[in-house]
Design a protein around this motif. Structure first.
Motif, PDB file in Angstrom:
ATOM      1  N   PRO A 191      -7.931   1.454   4.187  1.00  0.00           N
ATOM      2  CA  PRO A 191      -8.046   1.758   2.762  1.00  0.00           C
ATOM      3  C   PRO A 191      -6.680   1.660   2.095  1.00  0.00           C
ATOM      4  O   PRO A 191      -5.647   1.830   2.750  1.00  0.00           O
ATOM      5  N   ARG A 192      -6.691   1.391   0.809  1.00  0.00           N
ATOM      6  CA  ARG A 192      -5.426   1.247   0.063  1.00  0.00           C
ATOM      7  C   ARG A 192      -5.266   2.397  -0.909  1.00  0.00           C
ATOM      8  O   ARG A 192      -6.200   2.776  -1.605  1.00  0.00           O
ATOM      9  N   ARG A 193      -4.073   2.950  -0.939  1.00  0.00           N
ATOM     10  CA  ARG A 193      -3.746   4.010  -1.880  1.00  0.00           C
ATOM     11  C   ARG A 193      -2.581   3.557  -2.767  1.00  0.00           C
ATOM     12  O   ARG A 193      -1.844   2.634  -2.430  1.00  0.00           O
ATOM     13  N   GLU A 194      -2.435   4.251  -3.873  1.00  0.00           N
ATOM     14  CA  GLU A 194      -1.343   3.948  -4.795  1.00  0.00           C
ATOM     15  C   GLU A 194      -0.560   5.218  -5.099  1.00  0.00           C
ATOM     16  O   GLU A 194      -1.117   6.324  -5.070  1.00  0.00           O
ATOM     17  N   GLY A 195       0.712   5.057  -5.381  1.00  0.00           N
ATOM     18  CA  GLY A 195       1.556   6.196  -5.714  1.00  0.00           C
ATOM     19  C   GLY A 195       2.739   5.751  -6.550  1.00  0.00           C
ATOM     20  O   GLY A 195       2.891   4.568  -6.859  1.00  0.00           O
ATOM     21  N   PHE A 247      -3.801   3.953   6.423  1.00  0.00           N
ATOM     22  CA  PHE A 247      -3.976   3.398   5.092  1.00  0.00           C
ATOM     23  C   PHE A 247      -2.760   2.564   4.704  1.00  0.00           C
ATOM     24  O   PHE A 247      -1.673   2.690   5.288  1.00  0.00           O
ATOM     25  N   LEU A 249      -0.243   1.486   1.467  1.00  0.00           N
ATOM     26  CA  LEU A 249       0.242   2.131   0.250  1.00  0.00           C
ATOM     27  C   LEU A 249       0.951   1.127  -0.648  1.00  0.00           C
ATOM     28  O   LEU A 249       1.802   0.360  -0.178  1.00  0.00           O
TER      29      LEU A 249
END
Length: 300
Positions: A191-195, A247, A249
């Motif tokens: 899964p891909r997350r953003e920050g 994941f 990022l």
């Protein structure tokens, strides 16, 4: 350090780490923050925290336990590491099963069940190898010979069966399956997350940092703020990509320069800040953006 990290990356860290902590007593006496700072860039930071806890436990008990049960009771020591220490340091008749040994075993016994379900059956089959009297006579040498066999001959792709000392006994080779084993199920896409990472610099190129909580992602490490630490003229410095175990990022980087940092904040020189790799990528992106803007020294 070599768990989850390649040799080329580990070498300079290993030398620096041993210079700082030449004995387990020195390591136990250090703070966990100091240990994590020297680990910055190696990833999987729970290893550093567990190593520190393990050193403290060993010092408290007066030395390393010399039995498998005692070794497995130490913080951060699982079956593989306990067996590696037991075989190599104490000549216990056990076999540490790493990826190389798993591959050799799967081919030797033609185990066609796919990973990760086949892991237990492969480990059980590998334990049969240590039953040989010559292997039990020098379990540390035997384990390291298996590591080398998997790394140099029984390689993941195109195994060199012609020079393998076990070719005549390899069921996988006899069945024409050697180069297809072990069978692995295709991993699901991460899964891909953003920050967001905020890089606040002063005129001397010191950067504001925060310390993460001791547990969880990047536990105990120094990181960049996720929210603006002060009101400033924040510039976009692009994005950086980083892949963690579970994941991926995408981190948006924003940068600002001020004449002086707020009092009481944690800070470090931007070039030598002891931060994990993902934060180093963000710092590099921020500095590059400032240099391109011709504003790497001017106050915002």
């Amino acid at each position: 350090m070599l768990q989850q990290t390649v040799v080329a990356t580990v070498r300079p860290y290993y030398d620096k780490f041993l210079a700082a902590y030449p004995t387990v007593t020195h390591l136990a006496a250090a703070s966990v923050e100091e240990v994590c700072a020297l680990w910055a860039g190696l990833g999987y930071y729970a290893r550093a925290r567990n190593l520190h806890k393990c050193a403290q436990a060993v010092v408290a008990m007066g030395g390393f336990p010399d039995c498998i049960e005692g070794l497995r009771g130490l913080p951060g020591i699982g079956p593989y590491t306990a067996n590696a220490i037991g075989a190599i340091a104490f000549s216990l008749p056990v076999l540490p099963v790493d990826g190389n040994v798993e591959r050799v075993t799967a081919r030797l016994f033609a185990i066609t069940d796919p990973f990760p379900g086949a892991k237990k059956s492969i480990t059980k089959a590998a334990e049969r190898l240590i039953e040989d009297k010559d292997a039990r006579a020098a379990p540390g040498d035997f384990a390291q010979a298996l590591f080398d066999l998997g790394a140099t001959v029984c390689t993941p792709k195109s195994p060199n069966c012609l020079i393998c000392p076990w070719a005549a006994h390899c069921q996988g080779q006899a069945d024409g399956l050697a180069d297809t084993l072990p069978v692995k199920v295709k991993k699901a896409e991460r899964p891909r997350r953003e920050g967001v990472a905020y890089v606040l610099l002063d005129k001397a190129n010191n950067v504001v940092l925060l310390r993460r909580p001791p547990h969880g992602l990047l536990g105990g490490m120094l990181v960049l703020p996720e929210v603006p630490p002060i009101m400033a003229r924040w510039r976009q410095a692009g994005t950086v990509e980083h892949v963690f175990t579970h994941f991926a990022l995408t981190l948006t980087v924003r940068v600002a320069r001020v004449s002086a940092l707020p009092e009481g904040v944690l800070s470090a020189p931007v070039g030598s800040a002891p931060v994990p790799s993902v934060m180093r990528k963000a710092l590099d992106a921020a500095c590059l953006a400032l240099n391109h803007a011709g504003d790497d020294k001017r106050s915002a």
